[in-house]
Every structure is written in C-alpha cells, then in structure tokens.
Enzyme design. Structure first.
Site, PDB file in Angstrom:
ATOM      1  N   HIS A  19      35.078  12.230  33.524  1.00 56.87           N
ATOM      2  CA  HIS A  19      35.648  11.013  34.128  1.00 56.87           C
ATOM      3  C   HIS A  19      35.526  11.178  35.646  1.00 56.87           C
ATOM      4  O   HIS A  19      35.828  12.257  36.166  1.00 56.87           O
ATOM      5  CB  HIS A  19      37.121  10.910  33.699  1.00 56.87           C
ATOM      6  N   ASN A  23      47.975  24.885  48.344  1.00 52.07           N
ATOM      7  CA  ASN A  23      48.161  25.880  47.281  1.00 52.07           C
ATOM      8  C   ASN A  23      49.029  25.328  46.154  1.00 52.07           C
ATOM      9  O   ASN A  23      48.842  25.691  44.989  1.00 52.07           O
ATOM     10  CB  ASN A  23      48.774  27.158  47.850  1.00 52.07           C
ATOM     11  N   TYR A  63      44.309  40.430  40.079  1.00 57.86           N
ATOM     12  CA  TYR A  63      44.779  39.058  39.860  1.00 57.86           C
ATOM     13  C   TYR A  63      43.626  38.080  39.747  1.00 57.86           C
ATOM     14  O   TYR A  63      43.801  36.959  39.276  1.00 57.86           O
ATOM     15  CB  TYR A  63      45.772  38.640  40.944  1.00 57.86           C
ATOM     16  N   LYS A  64      42.422  38.509  40.203  1.00 60.54           N
ATOM     17  CA  LYS A  64      41.254  37.659  39.994  1.00 60.54           C
ATOM     18  C   LYS A  64      40.006  38.522  39.885  1.00 60.54           C
ATOM     19  O   LYS A  64      40.072  39.735  40.110  1.00 60.54           O
ATOM     20  CB  LYS A  64      41.118  36.581  41.075  1.00 60.54           C
ATOM     21  N   ARG A  67      37.251  10.408  38.136  1.00 64.04           N
ATOM     22  CA  ARG A  67      38.431  10.701  38.961  1.00 64.04           C
ATOM     23  C   ARG A  67      39.339  11.738  38.329  1.00 64.04           C
ATOM     24  O   ARG A  67      40.512  11.820  38.649  1.00 64.04           O
ATOM     25  CB  ARG A  67      39.199   9.396  39.239  1.00 64.04           C
ATOM     26  N   LYS A 116      49.153  23.655  54.525  1.00 63.48           N
ATOM     27  CA  LYS A 116      48.775  24.918  53.875  1.00 63.48           C
ATOM     28  C   LYS A 116      49.524  25.098  52.552  1.00 63.48           C
ATOM     29  O   LYS A 116      48.948  25.431  51.517  1.00 63.48           O
ATOM     30  CB  LYS A 116      49.063  26.091  54.825  1.00 63.48           C
ATOM     31  N   TYR A 154      44.419  41.897  54.034  1.00 68.07           N
ATOM     32  CA  TYR A 154      43.329  41.124  53.437  1.00 68.07           C
ATOM     33  C   TYR A 154      42.861  39.976  54.339  1.00 68.07           C
ATOM     34  O   TYR A 154      41.705  39.581  54.281  1.00 68.07           O
ATOM     35  CB  TYR A 154      43.772  40.560  52.085  1.00 68.07           C
ATOM     36  N   ASP A 203      47.803  47.307  63.526  1.00 66.85           N
ATOM     37  CA  ASP A 203      48.633  47.329  62.322  1.00 66.85           C
ATOM     38  C   ASP A 203      49.659  48.451  62.474  1.00 66.85           C
ATOM     39  O   ASP A 203      49.356  49.510  63.042  1.00 66.85           O
ATOM     40  CB  ASP A 203      47.785  47.563  61.064  1.00 66.85           C
ATOM     41  N   CYS A 252      48.808  33.814  47.213  1.00 67.88           N
ATOM     42  CA  CYS A 252      48.892  32.413  47.643  1.00 67.88           C
ATOM     43  C   CYS A 252      49.463  31.498  46.566  1.00 67.88           C
ATOM     44  O   CYS A 252      50.584  31.026  46.684  1.00 67.88           O
ATOM     45  CB  CYS A 252      47.500  31.928  48.056  1.00 67.88           C
ATOM     46  N   ARG A 287      48.098  42.263  43.512  1.00 72.56           N
ATOM     47  CA  ARG A 287      49.414  41.703  43.819  1.00 72.56           C
ATOM     48  C   ARG A 287      49.748  40.548  42.883  1.00 72.56           C
ATOM     49  O   ARG A 287      48.970  39.630  42.706  1.00 72.56           O
ATOM     50  CB  ARG A 287      49.459  41.252  45.278  1.00 72.56           C
TER      51      ARG A 287
HETATM   52  N1  LIG Z   1      45.461  37.471  50.718  1.00 74.23           N
HETATM   53  C1  LIG Z   1      45.077  36.211  50.639  1.00 74.23           C
HETATM   54  O1  LIG Z   1      44.262  35.860  49.792  1.00 74.23           O
HETATM   55  C2  LIG Z   1      45.588  35.154  51.608  1.00 74.23           C
HETATM   56  C3  LIG Z   1      44.877  33.957  51.749  1.00 74.23           C
HETATM   57  C4  LIG Z   1      45.337  33.010  52.668  1.00 74.23           C
HETATM   58  C5  LIG Z   1      46.495  33.273  53.398  1.00 74.23           C
HETATM   59  N2  LIG Z   1      47.163  34.447  53.224  1.00 74.23           N
HETATM   60  C6  LIG Z   1      48.365  34.695  54.026  1.00 74.23           C
HETATM   61  O2  LIG Z   1      47.996  35.573  55.086  1.00 74.23           O
HETATM   62  C7  LIG Z   1      49.108  36.423  55.423  1.00 74.23           C
HETATM   63  C8  LIG Z   1      48.680  37.872  55.339  1.00 74.23           C
HETATM   64  O3  LIG Z   1      48.354  38.153  53.999  1.00 74.23           O
HETATM   65  P1  LIG Z   1      47.578  39.471  53.592  1.00 74.23           P
HETATM   66  O4  LIG Z   1      47.155  39.269  52.180  1.00 74.23           O
HETATM   67  O5  LIG Z   1      46.543  39.795  54.607  1.00 74.23           O
HETATM   68  O6  LIG Z   1      48.775  40.537  53.676  1.00 74.23           O
HETATM   69  P2  LIG Z   1      48.668  42.139  53.654  1.00 74.23           P
HETATM   70  O7  LIG Z   1      49.938  42.614  53.082  1.00 74.23           O
HETATM   71  O8  LIG Z   1      47.362  42.519  53.019  1.00 74.23           O
HETATM   72  O9  LIG Z   1      48.560  42.547  55.182  1.00 74.23           O
HETATM   73  C9  LIG Z   1      49.614  42.471  56.074  1.00 74.23           C
HETATM   74  C10 LIG Z   1      49.463  43.605  57.080  1.00 74.23           C
HETATM   75  O10 LIG Z   1      50.370  43.374  58.153  1.00 74.23           O
HETATM   76  C11 LIG Z   1      50.867  44.649  58.586  1.00 74.23           C
HETATM   77  N3  LIG Z   1      52.091  44.411  59.353  1.00 74.23           N
HETATM   78  C12 LIG Z   1      53.282  43.940  58.919  1.00 74.23           C
HETATM   79  N4  LIG Z   1      54.148  43.821  59.932  1.00 74.23           N
HETATM   80  C13 LIG Z   1      53.508  44.231  61.055  1.00 74.23           C
HETATM   81  C14 LIG Z   1      53.874  44.345  62.418  1.00 74.23           C
HETATM   82  N5  LIG Z   1      55.083  43.988  62.863  1.00 74.23           N
HETATM   83  N6  LIG Z   1      52.958  44.832  63.296  1.00 74.23           N
HETATM   84  C15 LIG Z   1      51.729  45.199  62.870  1.00 74.23           C
HETATM   85  N7  LIG Z   1      51.314  45.098  61.577  1.00 74.23           N
HETATM   86  C16 LIG Z   1      52.197  44.608  60.688  1.00 74.23           C
HETATM   87  C17 LIG Z   1      51.058  45.418  57.294  1.00 74.23           C
HETATM   88  O11 LIG Z   1      51.098  46.811  57.529  1.00 74.23           O
HETATM   89  C18 LIG Z   1      49.825  44.988  56.499  1.00 74.23           C
HETATM   90  O12 LIG Z   1      48.736  45.864  56.678  1.00 74.23           O
HETATM   91  C19 LIG Z   1      50.230  36.052  54.442  1.00 74.23           C
HETATM   92  O13 LIG Z   1      51.064  35.116  55.035  1.00 74.23           O
HETATM   93  C20 LIG Z   1      49.479  35.406  53.280  1.00 74.23           C
HETATM   94  O14 LIG Z   1      50.268  34.484  52.575  1.00 74.23           O
HETATM   95  C21 LIG Z   1      46.731  35.398  52.359  1.00 74.23           C
END
Ligand SMILES: NC(=O)c1ccc[n+]([C@@H]2O[C@H](COP(=O)([O-])OP(=O)(O)OC[C@H]3O[C@@H](n4cnc5c(N)ncnc54)[C@H](O)[C@@H]3O)[C@@H](O)[C@H]2O)c1
Length: 409
Positions: free
Chosen positions: A242, A208, A317-318, A244, A204, A15, A35, A258, A325
């Site tokens: 209000h 959250n 979830y939204k 504040r 960060k 994502y 990936d 998150c 998730r």
């Molecule tokens: N989804 C959100 O809304 C959001 C927002 C802000 C921050 N984040 C943070 O961003 C990070 C990623 O979240 P996401 O939602 O994109 O996760 P996700 O699970 O959608 O994607 C992670 C991807 O990484 C790949 N991956 C894992 N290990 C790997 C490796 N060694 N080599 C290559 N690919 C690998 C997986 O196959 C997967 O496709 C997390 O730390 C999350 O907390 C997420």
C-alpha cells in the site's frame, strides 16, 4: 569546508563521541577527544579503537594522521561537543542528565569566553532549560553559548551515516547555530537544519519514539497472527505494498541506547499524555518473555526436555555490532534466571569474553551442543552458515532463514 577554523574538544568517546571526533579530525578540524575513562583513553593513545564498527579503523588511522589527540582532561577550545551517556531512571522513566551536567561543569573550568557547548547526547525536551542552562548561570558564565545537535547514526553503519544523514541543530542564537552548522558541514553531506533548542530536543526523541511505536505495532501483529496461525511476515509484506503503509518488522525485543530508552523520556515527563508510547514500550519490553514462551512451546512440540541443549544465537542488541546494551538476549536470560531456570547455551561471534554462563566461543562447537537454536540476532554469520542449522529445531526470530520447518515468533 574548514569548519570555520574552530578548535573542537569532544567530551565522551563512546559509540557516538569517538566516531564524531575522528570524523571532524579527518576533515581538517583541530580536535581533542576527552574521556574520563583512563583505560579507554589509554587504548586510543596506544593506537587502538575501542569497539568494532565498519570503517572505524580506517577513520581512526586518518584522524591520527591528521593529528587528533586523546586526553582525560578537558582542554581549551572554541567548541565543546558533549557526547556522554544519558540513561533513564528505571523508576520515574525520566532522563538522567547527571553525566551531561557534570561534563558541562568540567567544560566551564577550561572554556574561554564565548565558547560554545554543543550537547550531542540525547536528552528529553526541556532538559537544556532545566538542567544545563543553570550550570553556566550559577558559575557566572553567561557568555557560554548553548547548542543541541542530536545524533542519528546507527551502530553497524555509523561511518556512512555520519557522512550522509541529515542533521538538526538547535540554538538560542541563529548565528551560533550557523557556526556549529559550518563545523558539522566539514564532513556531513546531508541537509543540516537550524532550529531552536527545544525543537531539536523534541525531534530527536520523537524520531526514536516513532520507530519504537512502529516496531511495537509489528510485534503486536506477530502475537495476533501467532494466535490465528497466520504468517505475520507475509501480511506485513502485502500491507507495505500500500503506498502509504510502512510497517517495520517484528522481533525478539528492542535494545540499544536509543529506541529502547528515549521514548521512556516522554512517558516519564508526560505520563498522562503519552499513553500509546507507554503501551508500545511495554509491548517491546515484553518480547523477550514472549520468545521464552515460544521456546517452551516448541520444545514441548518436539519432545525436547534438556534446556542445556537449547542455544541462543546472538547476544548483542542488533546485527553485526558488539554492543550488548539493553539487548533482548540478555533480557531473555535475565528473565529465565528470575524463574530459577537452568541457563541456556549462548554464542555470539562479536562477544569474545565470557559475560553469561554457558557461553560458547565457536559456532561449530555451539551448534554441536544444541538440539534447538534460537536466532536472536541476525548477524551475517548465521545467514552465511544457515545450512549448518539443517536438521535442528530452529526458532528464527527475524525470519531470515530459508530452511524447511523453521519456527517463527
Ligand atoms: N549509541 C548509539 O547508537 C546512539 C545513537 C544516537 C545517539 N546516542 C546518544 O549519544 C549519547 C552517547 O551515547 P554513547 O552510546 O556514545 O554512550 P557511551 O556510554 O558509549 O559513551 C559515553 C562516554 O562518555 C564518557 N563520559 C561520561 N561522563 C564524562 C565526563 N564528565 N567527562 C568525560 N567523559 C565522560 C564515558 O566514560 C563514556 O566513554 C547518549 O545520549 C545516547 O543516547 C547514542
């Protein structure tokens, strides 16, 4: 901006990683997206996106035109952006950095001397010191530069927010931080602050956590107001006049990657200090059960006895996304199953495959099969079809329906 002519390899195309890679590529940066999931990479290579998100298809087309490549193997690059998953350990509540560590190990096999590794994944304060720094050190690769650039975007508005949100970059070395800032500035129109790594990690998680605690406060108010027979939405609306005060809205629970996850990192690392956060997270996690109790009360009040004719609207979830998730509807269904109850009907316009029992795939068929509808997710679809709920018993967990006799949490 041209991002300082850097060649970038984004690792993890979920994502966060996918839109980031596409955004960089469509702004003139040479990008490879990697990936380890072969099926996911195959889909992208075949010219298809892997999840639904406003503006993603267009961004994908622009990035492909600009020459983005997708691989399962990490390639030679100046800058590696690590966007892999960072779940928390359900028992200790601490961040599980295994995927980040494994990705950094893989990077070292391809990274040229002096390459920069940017951890975009969300991690708890101190994770880079504890888990990431030792990896290049043990491999004799002290030349590798480390940066933390946490992501703030929200599913449902990712493309807009990537372009407009302010960002934080934490680096050991100011010059390295500025170079990474230049890269993000190739597309980001917001302000980009450069700070140190631990500060970036903490900000960060704190952002959250602030939202999680505020939502928990709203949820607690909802329970107090339910007890008193008062309208929590009217109370929050007036309080927020209000200058504040800014209370968020109560709801059926918190999900996603998150707000329902990151605050636990602080509880896991500082269990004797993070008391308010711990209680807030428990309050939010208790909301699906609170909704289950409301369903039971409202069924009794209306003489409804057939659980098989009670339907949950929404599984994500939204609103307006296909991400399930940690979603409150799934938490509610799991709780129901644990109590050996017959499953409720479910429907979600964004979830086309069968993932839970008694799932219906058409709104009208779903509504026909329901005497009572519980609006768990405020997808635009249900707002637009609100009239179809007239005459049914409705529990609106988001206060979005302007219909007579609607129940609230
Ligand atoms: N989804 C959100 O809304 C959001 C927002 C802000 C921050 N984040 C943070 O961003 C990070 C990623 O979240 P996401 O939602 O994109 O996760 P996700 O699970 O959608 O994607 C992670 C991807 O990484 C790949 N991956 C894992 N290990 C790997 C490796 N060694 N080599 C290559 N690919 C690998 C997986 O196959 C997967 O496709 C997390 O730390 C999350 O907390 C997420």
């Amino acid at each position: 901006m041209n991002g300082g002519e850097q060649v970038v390899n984004v690792i993890g195309l979920g994502y966060i990683g996918l839109p980031t890679a596409l955004m960089l590529a469509s702004h003139g940066i040479e990008v490879t997206g990697t990936d380890c999931n072969e099926e996911l990479v195959g889909t992208l290579k075949a010219g298809k996106t892997t999840f639904k998100e406003k503006g993603l298809e267009e961004l994908f087309a622009d990035a492909v035109k600009a020459g983005i490549r997708f691989t399962t193997e990490i390639e030679t690059a100046d800058t590696y952006i690590v966007s892999v998953q960072t779940p928390y350990d359900k028992f200790s509540k601490k961040v599980d950095p295994a995927a980040v560590v494994s990705a950094v190990r893989d990077v070292l096999k391809a990274a040229p001397e002096g390459a920069t590794v940017v951890i975009e994944a969300t991690i708890s304060p101190g994770t880079i010191d504890r888990s990431v720094r030792p990896v290049p050190k043990e491999a004799g690769r002290e030349d590798i530069r480390r940066v933390h650039a946490p992501e703030r975007i929200i599913p449902g508005n990712m493309v807009y927010e990537l372009l407009h949100n302010n960002r934080t970059i934490g680096a050991d070395d100011r010059a390295v931080g500025e170079r990474v800032k230049e890269l993000y500035a190739s597309f980001c129109e917001g302000e980009i602050v450069v700070t140190d790594i631990r500060t970036a990690e903490m900000t960060k998680v704190v952002e959250n956590t602030f939202r999680a605690v505020n939502i928990a406060f709203a949820n607690e108010l909802a329970k107090i107001c339910r007890h008193e027979g008062m309208d929590v939405y009217e109370i929050i609306r007036i309080c927020n006049m209000h200058p504040r005060v800014n209370i968020l809205q109560p709801g059926p629970g918190v999900g996603g990657h998150c707000i329902s996850v990151d605050p636990w990192f602080l509880v896991g690392d500082y269990p004797s200090l993070a008391k308010v956060i711990d209680e807030a997270m428990k309050t939010n996690d208790g909301m699906p059960d609170f909704v289950l109790n409301r369903i039971h009360e409202i069924m009794k009040e209306n003489g409804l006895t057939d659980v098989g004719r009670v339907g949950l609207y929404g599984l994500t979830y939204k609103e307006n996304v296909d991400d399930m998730r940690e979603s409150p509807p799934l938490q509610l269904l799991a709780s129901q199953e644990r109590h050996l109850a017959a499953p409720l009907l479910t429907y979600d316009p964004y979830i086309t495959e069968d993932i839970v029992p008694n799932q219906v795939h058409d709104l009208d068929a779903f509504l026909d099969a329901c005497d009572m509808v519980v609006v768990m997710v405020k997808h635009d679809e249900i707002r637009e079809n609100a009239e179809k709920l007239r005459g049914k018993v409705v529990l609106d967990c988001h206060n979005i329906l302007d219909l007579p006799g609607v129940y609230h949490i």
